[in-house]
Design a protein around this motif. Structure first.
Motif, PDB file in Angstrom:
ATOM      1  N   LYS A 100      27.867  21.253  -6.164  1.00 49.93           N
ATOM      2  CA  LYS A 100      28.159  19.877  -5.743  1.00 49.93           C
ATOM      3  C   LYS A 100      28.358  18.952  -6.942  1.00 49.93           C
ATOM      4  O   LYS A 100      29.352  18.221  -6.990  1.00 49.93           O
ATOM      5  CB  LYS A 100      27.058  19.381  -4.811  1.00 49.93           C
ATOM      6  CG  LYS A 100      27.057  20.086  -3.461  1.00 49.93           C
ATOM      7  CD  LYS A 100      25.968  19.559  -2.551  1.00 49.93           C
ATOM      8  CE  LYS A 100      25.984  20.283  -1.207  1.00 49.93           C
ATOM      9  NZ  LYS A 100      24.918  19.814  -0.296  1.00 49.93           N
ATOM     10  N   ALA A 103      31.696  19.830  -8.526  1.00 49.87           N
ATOM     11  CA  ALA A 103      32.855  19.300  -7.795  1.00 49.87           C
ATOM     12  C   ALA A 103      33.062  17.821  -8.084  1.00 49.87           C
ATOM     13  O   ALA A 103      34.190  17.328  -8.092  1.00 49.87           O
ATOM     14  CB  ALA A 103      32.667  19.529  -6.301  1.00 49.87           C
ATOM     15  N   LYS A 109      39.530  20.067 -10.521  1.00 51.66           N
ATOM     16  CA  LYS A 109      38.993  20.614  -9.265  1.00 51.66           C
ATOM     17  C   LYS A 109      39.107  22.136  -9.228  1.00 51.66           C
ATOM     18  O   LYS A 109      39.319  22.735  -8.188  1.00 51.66           O
ATOM     19  CB  LYS A 109      39.691  19.997  -8.041  1.00 51.66           C
ATOM     20  CG  LYS A 109      39.569  18.482  -7.964  1.00 51.66           C
ATOM     21  CD  LYS A 109      38.116  18.046  -7.934  1.00 51.66           C
ATOM     22  CE  LYS A 109      37.982  16.537  -7.843  1.00 51.66           C
ATOM     23  NZ  LYS A 109      36.572  16.075  -7.918  1.00 51.66           N
ATOM     24  N   LEU A 129      29.062  26.639  -0.229  1.00 45.40           N
ATOM     25  CA  LEU A 129      30.497  26.438  -0.453  1.00 45.40           C
ATOM     26  C   LEU A 129      31.159  25.775   0.748  1.00 45.40           C
ATOM     27  O   LEU A 129      31.985  24.863   0.601  1.00 45.40           O
ATOM     28  CB  LEU A 129      31.176  27.778  -0.735  1.00 45.40           C
ATOM     29  CG  LEU A 129      30.995  28.398  -2.115  1.00 45.40           C
ATOM     30  CD1 LEU A 129      31.742  29.721  -2.192  1.00 45.40           C
ATOM     31  CD2 LEU A 129      31.462  27.466  -3.224  1.00 45.40           C
ATOM     32  N   SER A 131      29.911  23.762   2.781  1.00 50.45           N
ATOM     33  CA  SER A 131      29.457  22.386   2.995  1.00 50.45           C
ATOM     34  C   SER A 131      30.281  21.372   2.211  1.00 50.45           C
ATOM     35  O   SER A 131      30.200  20.166   2.462  1.00 50.45           O
ATOM     36  CB  SER A 131      27.983  22.242   2.603  1.00 50.45           C
ATOM     37  OG  SER A 131      27.816  22.360   1.192  1.00 50.45           O
ATOM     38  N   LEU A 132      31.062  21.855   1.245  1.00 49.81           N
ATOM     39  CA  LEU A 132      31.850  20.947   0.413  1.00 49.81           C
ATOM     40  C   LEU A 132      33.143  20.549   1.119  1.00 49.81           C
ATOM     41  O   LEU A 132      33.863  21.397   1.649  1.00 49.81           O
ATOM     42  CB  LEU A 132      32.186  21.600  -0.919  1.00 49.81           C
ATOM     43  CG  LEU A 132      31.038  21.768  -1.908  1.00 49.81           C
ATOM     44  CD1 LEU A 132      31.545  22.421  -3.174  1.00 49.81           C
ATOM     45  CD2 LEU A 132      30.405  20.436  -2.248  1.00 49.81           C
ATOM     46  N   CYS A 136      38.609  21.386  -3.896  1.00 48.58           N
ATOM     47  CA  CYS A 136      38.158  22.178  -5.035  1.00 48.58           C
ATOM     48  C   CYS A 136      38.443  23.660  -4.813  1.00 48.58           C
ATOM     49  O   CYS A 136      38.347  24.174  -3.701  1.00 48.58           O
ATOM     50  CB  CYS A 136      36.660  21.993  -5.269  1.00 48.58           C
ATOM     51  SG  CYS A 136      36.228  20.412  -6.001  1.00 48.58           S
TER      52      CYS A 136
END
Length: 264
Positions: A100, A103, A109, A129, A131-132, A136
């Motif tokens: 996080k 990112a 990115k 991963l 959750s982002l 990116c």
């Protein structure tokens, strides 16, 4: 004074312990290195879970620790939920790759994640991963062979330098501008990475955020007075004492450290 337990498969968690000593002096720290069984990254999931629970049980029931830092990405990924369920009245702080913050700062990115194969394959990492939100791109690079070499204690080993430079070059070939150090052993390699690659990559080490979370969950603050550190190893206690003196006493020369070998 709060008694805080920190455990890792070996010496990697010393990078987290060092940050705890910096942020929260005046407390008692018990560091447990399961060096006889390192590395965890190549172990079966069930073994990692059972072993991590056993080490936490020793820290809480035998050493009377009031908070635990699972300073191992592999153990966190595989066992943190079960440990928290088993010790629901004890603050249990885990670690995870800092994707996080990576990112947030990556200009292009494109981000590399260097971690053990077990961490990269875990459901916890996959959920992290997922959750982002954003555009990116990530390349996952397993650091196969790094932990055993770091555990030897010779950070000038040419084999270690070749291995880490090969892994970092793969990340650069992908076009990444940021590298997440997804194992607590890997901050030991920062000087090697910087020597070979200069400022080509932003390096992300999440030790500071981990210890800030410890402070919140365990409700501890810096204290005046002596800081106590006791180290236990299931392997060679002389090796971990040597590494600890190199890493910690150079920054905190007033801290007295003792090391003992144990069987768990």
């Amino acid at each position: 004074m709060t008694k805080i337990g920190v455990f890792d498969s070996g010496i990697g968690g010393l990078s987290v312990l060092n940050e705890a000593l910096r942020q929260f002096p005046g407390h008692e720290y018990i560091y447990l290195a399961d060096s006889a069984n390192a590395p965890y990254g190549e172990r079966p999931d069930e073994w990692i879970t059972n072993r991590s629970l056993k080490l936490c049980t020793w820290l809480i029931e035998k050493q009377h620790c009031e908070a635990i830092v699972v300073a191992c990405n592999t153990a966190t990924a595989q066992a943190i939920a079960i440990i928290r369920e088993h010790f629901s009245n004890t603050p249990i702080i885990g670690v995870e790759p800092g994707i996080k913050p990576a990112a947030a700062i990556s200009p292009k990115k494109k981000i590399g994640v260097l971690a053990t194969q077990s961490t990269l394959s875990s459901e916890k990492f996959k959920h992290l991963l997922d959750s982002l939100v954003g555009d990116c791109q990530f390349i996952s690079q397993a650091g196969v062979g790094l932990v055993p070499l770091i555990e030897r204690g010779d950070l000038n080993d040419p084999e270690l330098e070749k291995l880490i430079t090969d892994y970092v070059q793969k990340v650069l070939d992908f076009g990444a501008d940021t590298l997440v150090l997804g194992c607590t052993h890997y901050p030991f390699l920062i000087p090697i990475i910087n020597k070979n690659f200069g400022d080509q990559l932003h390096l992300i080490d999440t030790s500071s955020a981990i210890i800030q979370q410890l402070g919140r969950k365990a409700q501890i603050e810096p204290r005046k007075g002596a800081t106590e550190v006791k180290l236990f190893s299931t392997g060679d206690s002389n090796l971990i004492l040597k590494q600890t003196n190199q890493l910690i006493q150079a920054l905190n020369p007033t801290i007295q450290i003792n090391a003992s070998s144990i069987i768990i």
